[in-house]
Design an enzyme around this catalytic site. Structure first.
Site, PDB file in Angstrom:
ATOM      1  N   ASP A 196      -5.217  -3.702   7.135  1.00 44.41           N
ATOM      2  CA  ASP A 196      -4.437  -3.234   8.585  1.00 44.41           C
ATOM      3  C   ASP A 196      -4.168  -4.444   9.334  1.00 44.41           C
ATOM      4  O   ASP A 196      -4.872  -5.139   9.602  1.00 44.41           O
ATOM      5  CB  ASP A 196      -5.213  -2.124   9.174  1.00 44.41           C
ATOM      6  CG  ASP A 196      -4.572  -1.941  10.587  1.00 44.41           C
ATOM      7  OD1 ASP A 196      -3.377  -2.183  10.738  1.00 44.41           O
ATOM      8  OD2 ASP A 196      -5.014  -1.070  11.480  1.00 44.41           O
ATOM      9  N   HIS A 368      -6.347  -0.205  16.526  1.00 43.38           N
ATOM     10  CA  HIS A 368      -6.644  -1.278  15.363  1.00 43.38           C
ATOM     11  C   HIS A 368      -7.388  -2.513  15.940  1.00 43.38           C
ATOM     12  O   HIS A 368      -7.391  -2.980  17.028  1.00 43.38           O
ATOM     13  CB  HIS A 368      -4.901  -1.768  15.197  1.00 43.38           C
ATOM     14  CG  HIS A 368      -4.173  -0.441  14.802  1.00 43.38           C
ATOM     15  ND1 HIS A 368      -3.909  -0.264  13.649  1.00 43.38           N
ATOM     16  CD2 HIS A 368      -3.311   0.158  15.578  1.00 43.38           C
ATOM     17  CE1 HIS A 368      -3.065   1.006  13.411  1.00 43.38           C
ATOM     18  NE2 HIS A 368      -2.648   1.272  14.867  1.00 43.38           N
TER      19      HIS A 368
END
Length: 555
Positions: A196, A368
């Site tokens: 990610d 994130h």
């Protein structure tokens, strides 16, 4: 590692690279094909009238006989939002955590799926065996519980897809990451890491969720009046934090947004969201309580809260009208392209007198990992090759630089575009061509029937309007029976442009008469000359280029 020797390994992003959302990745091991995630993306500003955007699945349709499974990393829209469209094109079992599977099934309720679907719930202890590989899983920390990383074990090492993640030392329960399992994978050998990149440009570690709990507690105990909290409908951790603080302050909670209500029901039924008895009320009952007793959680269509908030600020919402004693907490960061709408909404809220608190007031943390989180994942996995995913191009580049800071060579890093094939064969990794990839636009019930030409026309209509010319001809006499009649929408105000309309009408009349006096003529030629002549004349007079549509009828 698997005992069987794997001859050919390929990784193909069909979405989720060069963009935020629309995650879809293909992992091919010998003759077997696996899909990781099937997400959607919300439309950009220039996609006028488009509801959502999903990946182009042409390649999967072409290879549907090779597909062995669809693996879902977590339950957000960017990972599962297009699952119903995918299952209408291919037949394959779906693997995911308990919550992810439940949310995916909700998507299938929106329309019939052509194939009967088998769902398989998995945990970090599960192992799925296939001819060419076996697949395992590890828990990650994200803003939704039961998020998973997915591991394809091959004879050359593991292919690891991290899903969306961060490292939060205070995470517990179904948010707690399997750090030991990640480290063990690194020791066993990781061939390719797909990781990610969403926050790859942000220095340091991502702020812990405990900071948000403290900020929410301070706000809930200090402000007077109603508290409205804007969230993404699938941000479970934020929803639970709001519920906890509301209960601690003895406040009632109302939900706004159909998507939010559906997600809440799923989460509550499965035990991922906890609510005290009688604390939840209907939004239609808020007027029965004092403002100091109320917390309203707001999310809009498709989980986007801005539309509902704007209606409240304008006092157009059916159930909630903004008051000057209200406090609004915006606990999300707008997706790319939504920033303008975000600031416009905040302006409407301010005009209504509400106090608005955003991420600048520490109400938001990302789901994130920031730069140090990403480097930690790289150091745990120690991959031979690295493919940054889940981000716009600049984010992928930033993640690539982080990988080089951990000691990886540039030759070990592959920044792939949608459709690029990253292939491992005979001990080497290389880019080996492309497959069909891109965007499929969803407008209403239409899937892919709106393309670049339609979008271009919509943009033209939005900029300079439309100019319609109608002429009726008498076939026997070859004379104009009625018209030319001109209709204009979004171009000029007709009552103040009579001269322009009269001269345009005369130009059309001369063109039609010129052609009908000939022995034979083509309708297309008349129409094209009308377009060309009017286009030149109208631009000369107004510096605008409306869409010109000539309509010629006979009787």
């Amino acid at each position: 590692m698997t005992k069987k020797k794997n001859e050919l390994i390929r990784v193909i992003p069909l979405g989720g690279v060069g963009e935020i959302g629309k995650a879809m990745y293909v992992v091919e091991i010998d003759e077997e094909l696996f899909i990781v995630d099937s997400g959607l993306m919300f439309p950009e500003d220039e996609m006028l009238g488009i509801d959502i955007v999903i990946p182009d699945m042409t390649y999967l349709e072409e290879q549907k006989d090779r597909i062995k499974g669809i693996f879902l990393t977590h339950g957000h829209e960017d990972a599962i939002g297009s699952i119903a469209y995918l299952l209408n094109k291919v037949k394959a079992p779906v693997y995911g955590s308990k919550l992810t599977i439940a949310l995916a099934k909700e998507h299938l309720k929106e329309g019939p799926v052509a194939n009967q679907v088998k769902f398989h719930e998995v945990t970090s202890r599960s192992r799925m065996n296939f001819d060419s590989t076996h697949v395992t899983f590890f828990h990650t920390t994200h803003s939704i519980p039961d998020s998973l990383g997915i591991v394809f074990h091959t004879s050359e090492g593991a292919i690891v897809h991290t899903g969306e993640f961060k490292f939060d030392q205070s995470a517990k329960g179904s948010y707690k990451p399997d750090i030991a399992k990640m480290a063990n994978l690194g020791e066993q050998g990781v061939l390719m890491l797909l990781s990610d990149s969403t926050e790859a440009e942000r220095p340091g570690y991502t702020t812990s969720e405990t900071v948000i709990e403290e900020q929410l507690a301070e706000t809930f105990h200090s402000v007077k009046g109603r508290i409205l909290v804007a969230v993404y409908s699938s941000n479970f951790i934020r929803i639970q934090q709001v519920l906890d603080q509301a209960f601690a302050c003895n406040k009632k909670v109302a939900l706004v947004g159909k998507t939010l209500e559906n997600v809440f029901q799923v989460g509550h039924k499965l035990g991922y969201l906890h609510v005290e008895e009688d604390a939840l009320i209907s939004i239609r009952d808020v007027n029965k309580y004092e403002d100091d007793q109320l917390v309203i959680i707001v999310s809009g269509n498709q989980g986007e809260p801005l539309e509902a908030l704007e209606k409240m600020g304008r006092k157009h919402h059916r159930d909630v009208k903004m008051k000057d004693t209200d406090t609004v907490l915006i606990t999300f960061t707008p997706s790319p392209g939504m920033e303008v709408a975000m600031y416009q909404t905040m302006n409407h809220l301010a005009k209504a007198g509400a106090k608005v608190l955003t991420s600048s007031k520490k109400v938001h943390v990302s789901g994130h990992g920031s730069q140090e989180d990403l480097k930690m994942m790289l150091n745990l996995m120690k991959p031979k090759y690295f493919i940054p995913i889940q981000g716009e191009y600049r984010m992928l580049m930033a993640h690539s630089k982080l990988a080089q800071e951990t000691g990886m060579l540039k030759s070990q890093i592959f920044i792939a575009d949608k459709g690029d094939i990253v292939e491992f064969k005979s001990g080497k990794v290389r880019m080996s061509g492309r497959v069909n990839a891109g965007n499929v636009l969803i407008d209403g019930i239409g899937v892919g029937d709106v393309g670049n030409i339609v979008l271009r026309d919509r943009k033209l209509l939005s900029q300079d309007g439309i100019f319609i010319v109608v002429v009726t001809l008498n076939r026997a006499t070859k004379q104009i029976a009625s018209g030319p009649e001109i209709l204009s929408r979004g171009f000029v105000y007709v009552r103040e442009s009579e001269k322009l309309m009269d001269e345009s009408t005369e130009l059309v009349r001369k063109i039609v008469e010129k052609y009908v006096n000939k022995e034979s003529f083509e309708w297309t030629n008349i129409k094209q000359e009308i377009r060309d002549t009017l286009n030149s004349y109208l631009f000369q007079q107004t510096k605008r280029r409306p869409m010109i549509i000539p309509i010629i009828m006979e009787y």
